[in-house]
Design a protein around this motif. Structure first.
Motif, mmCIF file in Angstrom:
data_model
loop_
_atom_site.group_PDB
_atom_site.id
_atom_site.type_symbol
_atom_site.label_atom_id
_atom_site.label_comp_id
_atom_site.label_asym_id
_atom_site.label_seq_id
_atom_site.Cartn_x
_atom_site.Cartn_y
_atom_site.Cartn_z
ATOM 1 N N ALA A 11 0.851 -1.194 0.000
ATOM 2 C CA ALA A 11 0.000 0.000 0.000
ATOM 3 C C ALA A 11 0.883 1.238 0.000
ATOM 4 N N LYS A 12 0.296 2.346 -0.461
ATOM 5 C CA LYS A 12 1.069 3.606 -0.461
ATOM 6 C C LYS A 12 1.246 4.103 0.966
ATOM 7 N N ILE A 13 0.187 3.927 1.757
ATOM 8 C CA ILE A 13 0.169 4.439 3.140
ATOM 9 C C ILE A 13 -0.354 3.329 4.048
ATOM 10 N N ARG A 136 5.763 6.506 5.879
ATOM 11 C CA ARG A 136 4.439 6.460 5.235
ATOM 12 C C ARG A 136 3.428 5.695 6.100
ATOM 13 N N CYS A 137 3.695 5.624 7.398
ATOM 14 C CA CYS A 137 2.775 4.951 8.336
ATOM 15 C C CYS A 137 2.249 5.960 9.344
ATOM 16 N N LEU A 138 1.030 5.709 9.809
ATOM 17 C CA LEU A 138 0.557 6.487 10.950
ATOM 18 C C LEU A 138 -0.318 5.601 11.812
ATOM 19 N N ILE A 139 -0.395 5.917 13.093
ATOM 20 C CA ILE A 139 -1.245 5.131 13.988
ATOM 21 C C ILE A 139 -2.260 6.051 14.650
ATOM 22 N N ILE A 140 -3.445 5.505 14.856
ATOM 23 C CA ILE A 140 -4.525 6.281 15.474
ATOM 24 C C ILE A 140 -5.233 5.416 16.524
ATOM 25 N N GLY A 141 -6.094 6.034 17.304
ATOM 26 C CA GLY A 141 -6.882 5.297 18.308
ATOM 27 C C GLY A 141 -6.001 4.801 19.444
ATOM 28 N N ASP A 175 -1.686 11.825 -4.877
ATOM 29 C CA ASP A 175 -0.329 11.860 -5.421
ATOM 30 C C ASP A 175 0.102 10.429 -5.764
ATOM 31 N N GLN A 176 0.641 10.217 -6.958
ATOM 32 C CA GLN A 176 1.083 8.876 -7.374
ATOM 33 C C GLN A 176 2.129 8.309 -6.421
ATOM 34 N N ASN A 177 3.040 9.191 -5.999
ATOM 35 C CA ASN A 177 4.141 8.739 -5.155
ATOM 36 C C ASN A 177 4.246 9.663 -3.940
ATOM 37 N N PRO A 178 3.388 9.437 -2.931
ATOM 38 C CA PRO A 178 3.326 10.401 -1.827
ATOM 39 C C PRO A 178 4.644 10.513 -1.056
ATOM 40 N N ALA A 179 4.899 11.710 -0.575
ATOM 41 C CA ALA A 179 6.103 11.945 0.240
ATOM 42 C C ALA A 179 5.897 11.286 1.601
ATOM 43 N N PRO A 180 6.987 10.958 2.323
ATOM 44 C CA PRO A 180 6.809 10.465 3.693
ATOM 45 C C PRO A 180 5.956 11.454 4.492
ATOM 46 N N LEU A 181 4.980 10.911 5.212
ATOM 47 C CA LEU A 181 4.002 11.776 5.883
ATOM 48 C C LEU A 181 4.648 12.661 6.949
#
Ligand code: FAD
Length: 258
Positions: A11-13, A136-141, A175-181
């Motif tokens: 996955a992209k993200i 390119r990862c994030l965590i929630i909750g 974005d086709q190739n997203p930047a690191p978040l």
């Protein structure tokens, strides 16, 4: 989810909303600060018809600040009621009768243990990650923040993370190739705002818990006299909002986006 089955995805993200034992948090190496609190509680759902409920549709929430520890009672859908009681430092066995006896002893309210649909004894822990966004990862909750269930805001915090990050994700995924978040200003602001919200909720929940800890008869009398005095003024609305976490003790009312 079966922990014994290994699956591979691309996955992209990656968004980890995988709870307090988050695999995404572990594998990305996000550091956390965690603290186990010394309080334990027992919680159970029972039919509404008790000696305390005015009728089967009573929607009053009650908080009994007793020397042996707090007892809380909230209306639930389907003419049910949730009861929560402080049980000192040791977990109590998960028995409906154990909880209804404790309710009767502390509050004089008769609850029928045969109507129990859920019983759970639990410890309380506080945890906050140092970052919610990494590469390119994030965590929630709860993966990102665990707060005391006393105050009942854990799930709301998680939903608000999702509501706030969803438009940012839509934008970045175009974005086709997203930047690191973690290099993007709006994700850094998201992280800052949500960590700050979690800290506020954790602090306020722990203040609520402190009010409900067992204390001597004389300390309970003083606490109740002060509360009675405050509740007889216009401050009672603010106190009720603060206790039910609709408003921080200082600052703006919590807004849920429409
Ligand atoms: C006793 C108690 C009472 C509470 N009472 C309230 C309350 O009244 N109000 C309130 O707002 N909050 C309350 N909370 C807090 C609330 O339950 C949590 O804040 C909320 O459930 C967190 O949601 P979440 O989706 O982040 O995590 P979770 O609910 O833990 O969900 C995570 C999900 O991810 C899945 N998962 C985990 N790892 C993987 C993996 N590797 N692959 C695939 N799936 C995975 C899990 O199976 C689970 O379904 C309470 C908590 C407790 C313990």
């Amino acid at each position: 989810y079966d922990p014994d089955v290994e699956m591979h995805w691309q996955a992209k993200i990656l968004v980890g909303a995988d709870g307090p034992h988050s695999l995404v948090r572990h594998t990305t190496g996000i550091a956390t600060q965690a603290r186990a609190l010394k309080d334990t509680y027992i919680m159970g759902d029972f039919a509404q018809h008790t000696s305390a409920a005015r009728d089967e549709h009573d929607e009053t929430a009650s908080i009994f600040l007793e020397p042996a520890g707090v007892v809380e009672s909230f209306p639930l859908p389907g003419q049910m009621r949730r009861w929560v009681a402080h049980t000192g430092a040791e977990l109590m066995p998960e028995s409906p009768r154990g909880l209804t006896d404790l309710i009767a002893e502390r509050t004089g309210t008769a609850v029928d243990p045969r109507t129990s649909t859920m019983i759970s004894a639990f410890h309380v822990r506080r945890r906050l990650v140092q970052q919610m966004v990494i590469g390119r990862c994030l965590i929630i909750g709860d993966a990102a923040h665990e707060v005391s269930p006393i105050g009942g805001q854990g799930m709301t915090l998680g939903w608000l993370d999702a509501v706030e990050v969803a438009p940012l994700l839509i934008q970045v995924l175009s974005d086709q190739n997203p930047a690191p978040l973690d290099r993007l200003e709006n994700f850094r602001t998201f992280e800052q705002r949500r960590r700050s919200a979690a800290r506020t909720v954790a602090w306020q929940a722990e203040l609520n818990m402190a009010l409900g800890r067992p204390m001597s008869l004389s300390a309970t009398s003083v606490q109740n006299a002060v509360l009675r005095a405050v509740l007889s003024t216009r401050m009672r609305h603010r106190l009720a909002k603060a206790f039910t976490m609709r408003q921080p003790l200082c600052g703006a009312e919590i807004q849920v986006p429409g």
